[in-house]
Design a protein around this motif. Structure first.
Motif, PDB file in Angstrom:
ATOM      1  N   GLN A 167       0.827  -1.216   0.000  1.00 49.58           N
ATOM      2  CA  GLN A 167       0.000   0.000   0.000  1.00 49.58           C
ATOM      3  C   GLN A 167       0.858   1.261   0.000  1.00 49.58           C
ATOM      4  O   GLN A 167       0.445   2.293  -0.501  1.00 49.58           O
ATOM      5  N   MET A 168       2.047   1.178   0.618  1.00 51.28           N
ATOM      6  CA  MET A 168       2.858   2.375   0.795  1.00 51.28           C
ATOM      7  C   MET A 168       3.914   2.563  -0.286  1.00 51.28           C
ATOM      8  O   MET A 168       4.689   3.504  -0.223  1.00 51.28           O
ATOM      9  N   ALA A 169       3.970   1.655  -1.232  1.00 51.84           N
ATOM     10  CA  ALA A 169       5.025   1.737  -2.246  1.00 51.84           C
ATOM     11  C   ALA A 169       4.868   3.048  -3.021  1.00 51.84           C
ATOM     12  O   ALA A 169       3.789   3.372  -3.497  1.00 51.84           O
ATOM     13  N   ASP A 170       5.984   3.799  -3.098  1.00 55.56           N
ATOM     14  CA  ASP A 170       5.916   4.983  -3.954  1.00 55.56           C
ATOM     15  C   ASP A 170       7.293   5.206  -4.576  1.00 55.56           C
ATOM     16  O   ASP A 170       8.310   5.099  -3.920  1.00 55.56           O
ATOM     17  N   GLY A 171       7.276   5.488  -5.864  1.00 52.85           N
ATOM     18  CA  GLY A 171       8.523   5.844  -6.540  1.00 52.85           C
ATOM     19  C   GLY A 171       9.437   4.678  -6.811  1.00 52.85           C
ATOM     20  O   GLY A 171       9.069   3.515  -6.673  1.00 52.85           O
ATOM     21  N   HIS A 174      12.461   1.675  -2.756  1.00 55.08           N
ATOM     22  CA  HIS A 174      11.708   1.322  -1.555  1.00 55.08           C
ATOM     23  C   HIS A 174      12.368   1.927  -0.327  1.00 55.08           C
ATOM     24  O   HIS A 174      13.583   1.927  -0.201  1.00 55.08           O
ATOM     25  N   TRP A 175      11.544   2.450   0.606  1.00 49.86           N
ATOM     26  CA  TRP A 175      12.100   3.129   1.788  1.00 49.86           C
ATOM     27  C   TRP A 175      12.769   2.162   2.768  1.00 49.86           C
ATOM     28  O   TRP A 175      13.586   2.564   3.592  1.00 49.86           O
ATOM     29  N   GLU A 363       9.144  -1.120  -8.607  1.00 45.70           N
ATOM     30  CA  GLU A 363       8.589  -1.097  -9.970  1.00 45.70           C
ATOM     31  C   GLU A 363       9.191  -2.201 -10.832  1.00 45.70           C
ATOM     32  O   GLU A 363       8.614  -2.596 -11.844  1.00 45.70           O
TER      33      GLU A 363
END
Length: 394
Positions: A167-171, A174-175, A363
């Motif tokens: 749900q939190m994946a962005d860009g 990965h953090w 991605e």
């Protein structure tokens, strides 16, 4: 008026004190409902996560079934137990505090301990993981604490963590830069020794004066497991090993020992046997005059270890009033347990600090999957013309 130690500490930055170089330890338990409105919601989540793995029940059944179960729970907790409020969440918080205190003695504020409950807001894994990210942590140790068999139960913990990550994946990056996991402590000698010693001390204190060792029954209670879990490891092997090891410590002195599984007697499912009730009956048949019920498969008190065992003892008393029954607590916030739980985390934290940071681009996952998919077709069928059509069966 010399500078305080903290100040001097901060004025000499070491490479290690880089702000991103911190570890979040995520303790995971079920969490327990404290208001009746939450029962149906709790049950639906539990059914979705747990029952789905072993019961032949279609998912549309869950919401109505959850409401039905909530009515039973409401009756049991409300009427039979005077609006019982589970101490579970409070104990779990004390465990979190104690483990954090022990870890910070070694690591300082580079390590922080968070708690997540599988089924209870506002501590659902997705909520807590968002908070961990917001606080700037990029290394995570997943640490299921409640159930000692853990392999099945903490599979659920990781399932929820993965859902939160998705749900939190962005860009592109990965953090999370580091990840570790403690599956269980069923085979940790310190825990096994503590269990045996707690039982021995209880018997010496309360029972030894009136019962011979051979008349003193011990039911060591494990987290019940389904035998068929659709191919998932269900924790039986680990729980059985834990029981065997604790029993080995006690059996020369106290020969009357049985495992007692705390099962959720769901219909259609074959559960581990004997359950705690049957275990006690068996021991009574073998001539014991006292029985100690000791939960070894749970680290935190919860409605199973409190209410279910209370019911079992209540029924046994009716049938065998001549026997003495003793209900023991889980380790809970025993300082010795909190110390060892912190110890078990140390090597994993050490690894997180010393290893190369992960660099994961979420991605790429879809790209890889697609690439392998295309790739395998080439291999499967060579260059034959019928290859084009035969891949529909995948």
């Amino acid at each position: 008026m010399v500078a305080t130690p903290e100040k001097t500490h901060q004025s000499t930055p070491t490479p290690a004190s880089d702000s991103s170089d911190r570890v979040a330890v995520l303790l995971m338990g079920y969490g327990e409902v404290e208001s009746y409105e939450d029962f149906a919601n709790y049950n639906e989540q539990a059914l979705n996560l747990l029952t789905a793995k072993f019961a032949p029940v279609p998912t549309w059944v869950y919401p109505p079934l959850a409401k039905l179960l909530a009515m039973f729970d409401f009756h049991e907790w409300g009427h039979q137990h005077g609006n019982f409020i589970s101490p579970h969440n409070k104990i779990f918080e004390q465990q979190r505090e104690g483990i954090e205190k022990n870890l910070q003695e070694k690591w300082g504020d580079r390590v922080k301990v968070f708690k997540a409950f599988n089924f209870c807001a506002p501590f659902l894994p997705e909520q807590v993981i968002a908070e961990i990210k917001a606080q700037g942590f990029d290394k995570l140790l997943i640490y299921p604490l409640l159930v000692v068999d853990s392999i099945f139960t903490s599979g659920i913990a990781v399932e929820q963590v993965n859902k939160a990550f998705a749900q939190m994946a962005d860009g592109k990056e990965h953090w999370v830069k580091g990840l570790r996991y403690i599956p269980s402590f069923y085979n940790e000698p310190a825990y096994i020794n503590l269990m045996a010693r707690m039982v021995e001390e209880k018997i010496a204190r309360d029972l030894a004066v009136a019962h011979l060792p051979s008349q003193t029954g011990i039911v060591l209670m494990n987290h019940g497991c389904p035998h068929e879990a659709k191919g998932f490891t269900s924790g039986i092997t680990e729980s059985q090993a834990l029981y065997d090891k604790v029993r080995d410590k006690l059996i020369n002195k106290y020969p009357m020992i049985s495992v007692g599984w705390l099962n959720h007697q769901t219909p259609l499912i074959k559960w581990t046997q004997p359950n705690a009730d049957l275990a006690a009956k068996n021991l009574i048949e073998l001539g014991v005059t006292a029985i100690v019920f000791m939960p070894i498969g749970f680290a935190t008190e919860n409605h199973e270890t409190i209410l279910d065992v209370d019911h079992i003892i209540h029924d046994l008393r009716r049938r065998h009033p001549e026997v003495t029954y003793v209900q023991m607590e889980c380790v809970n916030d025993n300082p010795e347990f909190l110390q060892m739980a912190a110890e078990w985390a140390n090597p994993q934290i050490e690894d997180l600090f010393s290893e190369q940071a992960l660099a994961v681009n979420p991605e790429l996952a879809a790209v890889q999957a697609q690439h392998h998919h295309d790739h395998s077709h080439g291999h499967d069928h060579g260059e034959h013309s019928h290859g084009e059509h035969s891949h529909h069966h995948h």
